[in-house]
Design an enzyme around this catalytic site. Structure first.
Site, short mmCIF file in Angstrom:
data_model
loop_
_atom_site.label_atom_id
_atom_site.label_comp_id
_atom_site.label_asym_id
_atom_site.label_seq_id
_atom_site.Cartn_x
_atom_site.Cartn_y
_atom_site.Cartn_z
N ILE A 1 0.82 -1.21 0.00
CA ILE A 1 0.00 0.00 0.00
C ILE A 1 0.86 1.27 0.00
CG2 ILE A 1 -0.23 0.41 2.50
CD1 ILE A 1 -3.29 0.58 2.00
N GLN B 1 10.10 -4.93 11.42
CA GLN B 1 8.93 -5.71 11.02
C GLN B 1 7.72 -5.16 11.75
OE1 GLN B 1 9.17 -9.94 11.84
NE2 GLN B 1 7.22 -10.36 10.83
N HIS C 1 6.44 -12.12 5.51
CA HIS C 1 6.18 -11.60 4.17
C HIS C 1 7.49 -11.22 3.52
CE1 HIS C 1 5.81 -8.43 7.21
NE2 HIS C 1 6.34 -7.60 6.32
N HIS D 1 9.20 -8.85 0.85
CA HIS D 1 9.03 -7.66 0.01
C HIS D 1 9.81 -7.92 -1.27
CE1 HIS D 1 7.81 -4.65 3.23
NE2 HIS D 1 8.35 -5.59 4.00
N ASN E 1 11.97 -8.12 6.48
CA ASN E 1 12.15 -7.37 7.72
C ASN E 1 11.80 -8.31 8.88
OD1 ASN E 1 12.83 -5.01 6.35
ND2 ASN E 1 10.71 -4.35 6.18
P1 5GP Z 1 7.03 -4.75 7.40
O1 5GP Z 1 7.40 -3.39 7.88
O2 5GP Z 1 6.29 -5.53 8.44
O3 5GP Z 1 8.17 -5.50 6.80
O4 5GP Z 1 6.06 -4.53 6.15
C1 5GP Z 1 4.70 -4.36 6.24
C2 5GP Z 1 4.29 -3.75 4.93
O5 5GP Z 1 2.88 -3.80 4.84
C3 5GP Z 1 4.68 -2.28 4.78
O6 5GP Z 1 5.55 -2.12 3.65
C4 5GP Z 1 3.35 -1.56 4.59
O7 5GP Z 1 3.41 -0.51 3.65
C5 5GP Z 1 2.44 -2.67 4.15
N1 5GP Z 1 1.04 -2.46 4.51
C6 5GP Z 1 0.56 -1.98 5.70
N2 5GP Z 1 -0.78 -1.97 5.68
C7 5GP Z 1 -1.17 -2.45 4.46
C8 5GP Z 1 -2.44 -2.67 3.85
O8 5GP Z 1 -3.49 -2.46 4.43
N3 5GP Z 1 -2.42 -3.16 2.58
C9 5GP Z 1 -1.26 -3.43 1.90
N4 5GP Z 1 -1.37 -3.90 0.65
N5 5GP Z 1 -0.05 -3.25 2.46
C10 5GP Z 1 0.00 -2.76 3.72
#
Ligand code: 5GP
Length: 115
Positions: free
Chosen positions: A32, A95, A101, A103, A88
């Site tokens: 997003i 994270q 997940h 990226h 992450n």
């Molecule tokens: P993290 O920081 O845990 O590695 O990554 C989480 C990712 O989820 C972030 O890059 C963030 O932009 C994405 N994200 C957060 N909320 C949403 C959402 O509601 N929909 C989508 N598609 N991505 C999201």
């Protein structure tokens, strides 16, 4: 029972997402808040919390997840110019969603080291 993570809700279709790939093992959707022209998240359908769980998970589950990440990157057309896969993990890794997940980032020249 612990509360569902955002990505479990996305997987269940309770929160909409922009899907780019799905098979019986993985689901991939656009981030997003993209950090590159192509920024896609790939999650396994069988939950793991983080990359730290990989060593205890079933090797077959890990294998199909990793193959899914590679397949999604290829399908996104990123193989010619290259791309980055990021997991992450934990606090220092920043994270924010505790459902593993990958990226996939591509579509521009990425820099190293990351911030
Ligand atoms: P993290 O920081 O845990 O590695 O990554 C989480 C990712 O989820 C972030 O890059 C963030 O932009 C994405 N994200 C957060 N909320 C949403 C959402 O509601 N929909 C989508 N598609 N991505 C999201």
């Amino acid at each position: 029972m612990s509360e569902q993570t955002l990505f479990e809700k996305i997987l269940a279709g309770e929160i909409p997402s922009d899907a780019v790939y799905e098979d019986e093992h993985v689901y991939a959707f656009r981030d997003i808040n993209p950090q590159a022209p192509t920024h896609v998240l790939v999650i396994p359908k069988r939950k793991m919390q983080s990359f730290a769980d990989i060593r205890q998970a079933d090797a077959a589950d890990v294998g199909v997840f990793m193959q899914g990440v590679s397949r999604v990157a290829a399908q996104l057309g990123l193989e010619k110019d290259g791309y980055r896969v990021v997991f992450n993990t934990g606090t220092h890794g920043q994270q924010t969603v505790h459902y593993i997940h990958a990226h996939i980032l591509g579509g521009r020249q990425l820099q190293w080291p990351p911030g």
